[in-house]
Design an enzyme around this catalytic site. Structure first.
Site, mmCIF file in Angstrom:
data_model
loop_
_atom_site.group_PDB
_atom_site.id
_atom_site.type_symbol
_atom_site.label_atom_id
_atom_site.label_comp_id
_atom_site.label_asym_id
_atom_site.label_seq_id
_atom_site.Cartn_x
_atom_site.Cartn_y
_atom_site.Cartn_z
ATOM 1 N N GLU A 62 52.165 84.241 74.208
ATOM 2 C CA GLU A 62 51.261 85.222 74.698
ATOM 3 C C GLU A 62 51.487 85.501 76.217
ATOM 4 O O GLU A 62 50.800 85.197 77.292
ATOM 5 C CB GLU A 62 49.769 84.388 74.843
ATOM 6 N N GLU A 122 49.908 81.588 64.388
ATOM 7 C CA GLU A 122 48.684 80.670 64.614
ATOM 8 C C GLU A 122 47.628 81.183 63.540
ATOM 9 O O GLU A 122 47.558 82.355 63.400
ATOM 10 C CB GLU A 122 47.979 80.664 65.922
HETATM 11 C C1 GAL Z 1 45.968 81.230 70.999
HETATM 12 C C2 GAL Z 1 46.800 80.706 71.995
HETATM 13 C C3 GAL Z 1 46.917 78.943 71.584
HETATM 14 C C4 GAL Z 1 45.232 78.690 71.599
HETATM 15 C C5 GAL Z 1 44.621 79.598 70.664
HETATM 16 C C6 GAL Z 1 43.039 79.166 70.447
HETATM 17 O O1 GAL Z 1 45.728 82.660 71.296
HETATM 18 O O2 GAL Z 1 48.218 80.927 71.424
HETATM 19 O O3 GAL Z 1 47.293 78.450 72.768
HETATM 20 O O4 GAL Z 1 44.821 79.155 72.948
HETATM 21 O O5 GAL Z 1 44.749 80.811 70.871
HETATM 22 O O6 GAL Z 1 42.786 77.808 70.731
#
Ligand code: GAL
Length: 998
Positions: free
Chosen positions: A418, A514
């Site tokens: 990010e 993710e």
């Molecule tokens: C993503 C990020 C993670 C965490 C997650 C939400 O955007 O990469 O580090 O923040 O969202 O828990």
């Protein structure tokens, strides 16, 4: 200003070149232990006095190294008695995307807690030339040895080394550590800000003729079955791999028949690299990772990551982890069918990677780089886009790759998390192409993907994921982030993205960095993601967010332990509760969702039909020769038959079909009978005992007509007797139609229930998908009930009413019809939704209800339940496949899952029957169409109000919900809204339950 190194955009000074982490026979003196420590409010620290060899530090605090000072007990800045700084601005701080310092790069505020560390240590006379190594210091350190400055460094999760002119005998090491530095701008990961020397400090002997650096190149050609090995070394050295008969000079190449390394079969060839002054251990894994025709492959076959994002976390020691904890993580992962890890968002302790090589996990290794907080100024000064930061960014990449380049487990380098776009990424990519072309490269956040070998997103909806699988995603490819839709199919490309880049992106494999946000109760829907992953070659799997909750152990004013999170700290800006979003609780107890993930990740697919068992081997590399297939039949809660299935070895990618053994088929009859087939480990492995179940499937016998038990003498009499109406064995209040007694069991209710204590996922993300806020604003947590009619119609009691939130025109009307049924009663409930069910303050947003069911009050004596259905853990309509069908028993207390933020939990969906028992009370028996139940000693309103588990106290009732349906869990806390099919449809609904006491 000169001299303010902690505000420099350069990464450090005086350090040695980065090099491979190695296990060597050269002497190592650990400098871990108890150091002296003084915390000061500004970067000036305690001044220069502590550099002097005779400085009297006896009045200083003691500090454990490695540790984060904010988690240790010592005298705080403000003075006073020794304590931990938890809960104050001096202590651990948690932000998600925001910087805790003003956005004023590269400067930091003058308030900059600074820890001066001091260690006096002895060095043996024969130690020789030495290097001082810090494995990790957060966030910026300056180092002096015997009063002489060695240099300084930033880059918290990366090692740095200095030549260390130690002398025989007494030496004094002084280290000044700043909490905030220019490095802070490059480390805005969503996690706790935890300063300190948090990884090992070591003094390494560097004899002449030592190996400064080495690079193992171990390729595997799956067609020829041959490995190619070359070990480059910084000095003349000999490579010896006895098992392969290799003994050759470094720099030379050997090609030889080998078994490849994979996460399923982590085959390592151990040997040595020997130079005149040092021998380094080699643990070589041969493998090739490449992208062919848009498909990620390892050793020739498609690679699908069944992964999790892992932060380093321990509830007492933060990012300081010991080896046992690392092993515990890996063992738990392997047992849950997790085969890969993204090291979000920085390189872990190097030992973790050695363990990944050995236990077998594919690793996506991420550079310690995130600049998320520049979003608050529109990314104008984003460091990866600015030349003045380039050296620091390249330094982070070089230190990562040089340290970790020899691990076969690492297959992907991830440039950052990010951090939007910038030429810095292109330079990183170029350097990697030159230095390590053997691995593939990922960067998720730049919409051009020009430096990435993957197209990648976070948290897309299932629909978007499917369209990506089919190569039919909308133009631009970034329409969904965190479940939000940003554009339309005809939108122009994102700024800066060319048509050529768009075309290239469309051909890339897709890696879901993710997904499935495991915040609180959840995530739901894992199986749905896996059904999609399995369907398309382009999709190379995903990484659940995230492995473990980052809660910190604390104790409240009454001495009760609790899990500290951001909202417990008097500080702004807080990161909300997003630190509690793991598959494990902070103490590493698995949440129920880990079992669901293990099921979704299964690579042995078993399917049991009435006559046959089908078994498919979807492993990456291994056949099934390490497995034993067992079957068993349980009836009425008892195992009645079992055996071993004769299955010949199934090669990967193959499937077999075998007949169900006669003994199993004939046992699978009668009440509550279930056939279970399991794939288990035939022998103990490094990570699991013999018998560990890696896959399973079931077949449940069709339920037999239970029939109602006629009880002699208990005629089905229904009558009005004063204030009471009797229907069979039950007594009702003649006014309200509410149940008073069932046989001798006092019962209150039932009430129509439409509410649940919101889960973290019900709260959505910000305003997005915050269905809990709508429930609250509409008063679903304070429903009012109106009884319209209590009517004894022959032997049937018909009660009609309306249940609705205050203020609003919508609600439900309902009819409950009770009639005697053998020794019990049958209750038919019918519900109709009335009114618009859309809310004006919420701009007519559609309101859906989380539950449709019945709530009963039972005596507090009730304390055990037995049920037939899914178990033993909690289940919801979208997270149920990881729970087996069977007969289960539990105390009511043990049904509660202790989420650190109290919320809906402990539901059991698809229940066929249930019994509730307790000392001195008759047993309540419930059956009917499969239903959901929860039982707890507090109401769901009390559950909603509680801030911590300790706020929940047993009342004078047990509240039992028998629900027609409760909505699923989803993962909307960071992700798409709960899919429609897991909601409670707002439509005419009728269902029946049967209640009796025995
Ligand atoms: C993503 C990020 C993670 C965490 C997650 C939400 O955007 O990469 O580090 O923040 O969202 O828990």
């Amino acid at each position: 200003m000169t001299g303010r190194y902690w505000e420099s955009t350069l990464p450090g000074a005086g350090r040695r070149s980065p090099r491979a982490d190695a296990v060597s026979d050269a002497a190592v003196q650990s400098l871990n232990g108890t150091w002296r420590f003084r915390l000061s409010p500004t970067a000036a620290g305690s001044g220069d006095g502590f550099l002097a060899s005779d400085f009297d530090d006896s009045g200083w605090d003691e500090m454990r190294v490695p540790s984060h000072w904010v988690l240790e007990e010592f005298t705080p800045l403000a003075g006073g008695a020794a304590r931990r700084m938890l809960g104050t601005e001096e202590g651990p701080l948690y932000t998600n995307t925001a910087y805790p310092i003003p956005l004023d790069p590269p400067y930091v505020s003058t308030e900059n807690p600074t820890g001066d560390y001091r260690l006096v240590f002895d060095v043996p006379a024969d130690f020789g030339a030495a290097v001082l190594r810090f494995q990790g210091v957060d966030s910026c350190a300056k180092v002096w040895l015997n009063g002489k400055e060695l240099g300084w460094s930033m880059g918290s999760r990366l090692p740095f080394e200095f030549d260390a002119p130690v002398r025989a005998g007494r030496n004094v090491l002084a280290v000044r550590v700043h909490r905030w530095s220019a490095g802070t701008y490059l480390e805005d990961q969503d996690m706790w800000w935890l300063p300190g020397i948090f990884r090992d400090v070591e003094l390494l002997a560097r004899p002449s003729g030592a190996i400064d650096d080495h690079f193992v190149h171990a390729d595997y050609d799956h067609v020829a079955g041959m490995g190619t090995l070359r070990v480059d070394a910084s000095i003349d050295a000999v490579v010896e791999i006895p098992e392969l008969g290799i003994s050759m000079p470094a720099g030379q190449t050997a090609t030889i028949a080998v078994e490849p390394w994979s996460a399923d079969i982590p085959r390592l060839y151990r040997g040595t690299l020997r130079a005149a002054g040092e021998t380094v251990e080699l643990a070589i894994g041969f493998r090739r990772v490449e992208i062919i025709d848009g498909v990620l492959r390892a050793n020739g076959s498609a690679l699908t990551f069944r992964g999790v994002n892992r932060h380093e976390h321990h509830p007492d020691t933060g990012r300081t982890l010991d080896r046992e904890t690392m092993i515990q993580d890996i063992v738990m992962m392997k047992r849950a069918n997790i085969d890969s890890v993204r090291t979000s968002h920085y390189p872990p302790h190097p030992e973790f990677l050695r363990l990944c090589d050995e236990y077998g996990l594919w690793v996506v290794l991420e550079v310690d780089l995130e600049t998320h907080g520049f979003i608050y100024e529109g990314w104008e000064h984003n460091p990866p886009a600015l030349p003045e930061w380039r050296e620091s960014i390249m330094d982070r990449l070089r230190r990562t790759v040089e340290r970790d380049k020899n691990h076969p487990s690492i297959v992907v380098w991830s440039l950052a998390n990010e951090s939007m776009s910038g030429d810095g990424f292109t330079e990183m990519r170029r350097w990697l192409d030159d230095r390590d072309p053997s691995r593939v490269v990922l960067y998720e956040r730049d919409p051009s993907y020009r430096d990435s070998d993957f197209y990648s997103l976070m948290y897309p909806s299932l629909e978007l994921l499917e369209s990506i699988g089919r190569h039919e995603e909308p133009r631009g490819g970034r329409l969904s982030m965190h479940g939000m839709v940003f554009g339309g199919a005809d939108e122009p490309l994102p700024p800066g993205v060319t048509e050529a880049e768009e075309t290239r992106r469309r051909g890339l494999p897709f890696l879901l960095v993710e997904y499935a946000h495991a915040m609180g109760n959840g995530p739901g829907g894992l199986q749905d993601y896996w059904r999609v992953f399995r369907s398309y070659d382009r999709l190379c799997g995903g990484f659940v967010w995230e492995w473990i909750d980052h809660g910190i152990n604390d104790v409240d004013a009454e001495g009760r332990p609790f899990i500290l999170q951001s909202e417990d700290i008097d500080y702004e800006p807080r990161g909300g509760r997003f630190s509690l979003d793991g598959l494990l609780f902070s103490d590493r107890t698995p949440k129920p969702s880990l079992a669901e993930l293990a099921k979704a990740h299964e690579v042995i697919d078993i399917e049991v039909s009435p006559e046959r068992v089908r078994i498919a081997n979807a492993r990456h590399t291994a056949d099934t020769s390490d497995l034993r297939f067992r079957w068993s039949v349980e009836a009425d809660g008892e195992q009645v038959a079992s055996g071993v299935l004769e299955v010949s070895t199934i090669a990967r990618g193959e499937r077999v079909e075998i007949a169900i053994p006669d003994a199993a088929a004939s046992a699978l009859r009668g009440t509550d009978a279930v056939l279970t087939v399991e794939a288990t480990l035939e022998a103990e492995t490094l990570w699991a005992p013999e018998g560990h179940v890696i896959a399973w499937a079931q077949r449940v016998a069709e339920p037999e007509e239970r029939g109602s038990r006629e009880v002699p003498g208990a005629g089905a009499v229904s009558e009005v007797a004063g204030d009471v109406i009797r229907v069979g064995a039950a007594a009702f209040d003649a006014d309200t139609g509410r149940l008073l007694r069932l046989g001798e069991l006092p019962v209150d209710g039932p009430w129509i229930d439409l509410h649940r204590a919101p889960t973290e996922n019900d709260r959505g993300q910000g305003d997005n998908n915050n269905i809990a806020a709508i429930w609250r604003a509409t008063g679903l947590h304070r429903l009012r009930h109106r009884i319209d009619d209590v009517d004894l119609d022959g032997e049937r009691l018909v009660v009609r009413g309306r249940t609705a939130p205050r203020t609003h025109p919508h609600g439900v009307t309902w009819t409950m019809t009770w009639q005697p049924d053998g020794d019990g009663l049958r209750l038919d409930t019918a519900v109709d939704f009335m009114g618009p069910w859309a809310d004006t303050p919420f701009k007519h947003r559609d309101i859906w209800v989380p539950r449709l069911g019945l709530r009963f009050g039972l005596p507090a004596a009730a304390d055990r339940v037995t049920w037939f259905g899914r178990g033993p853990g909690e289940t919801y309509v979208d997270s149920v496949e990881g729970a087996r069908v069977g007969r289960f028993e539990s105390t009511i207390d043990a049904l509660q899952t202790p989420y650190p933020i109290p919320e809906e939990n402990g539901n059991h969906t698809q229940t066929r029957w249930l019994e509730v028992t307790g000392e001195g009370m008759p047993t309540l028996h419930v059956d009917g169409e499969p239903f959901d139940f929860t039982a707890r000693r507090w109401t769901s309103e009390q559950l909603e109000e509680a801030r911590r588990p300790t706020d929940l106290v047993a009342g004078d009732r047990v509240w039992l919900n028998l629900d027609h349906r409760q909505q699923g869990i989803g993962s909307a806390s960071v992700g798409p809204a709960l899919p429609e099919q897991y909601r409670v449809p707002r439509e005419h609904t009728a269902w029946s339950v049967r209640l009796s006491v025995r």
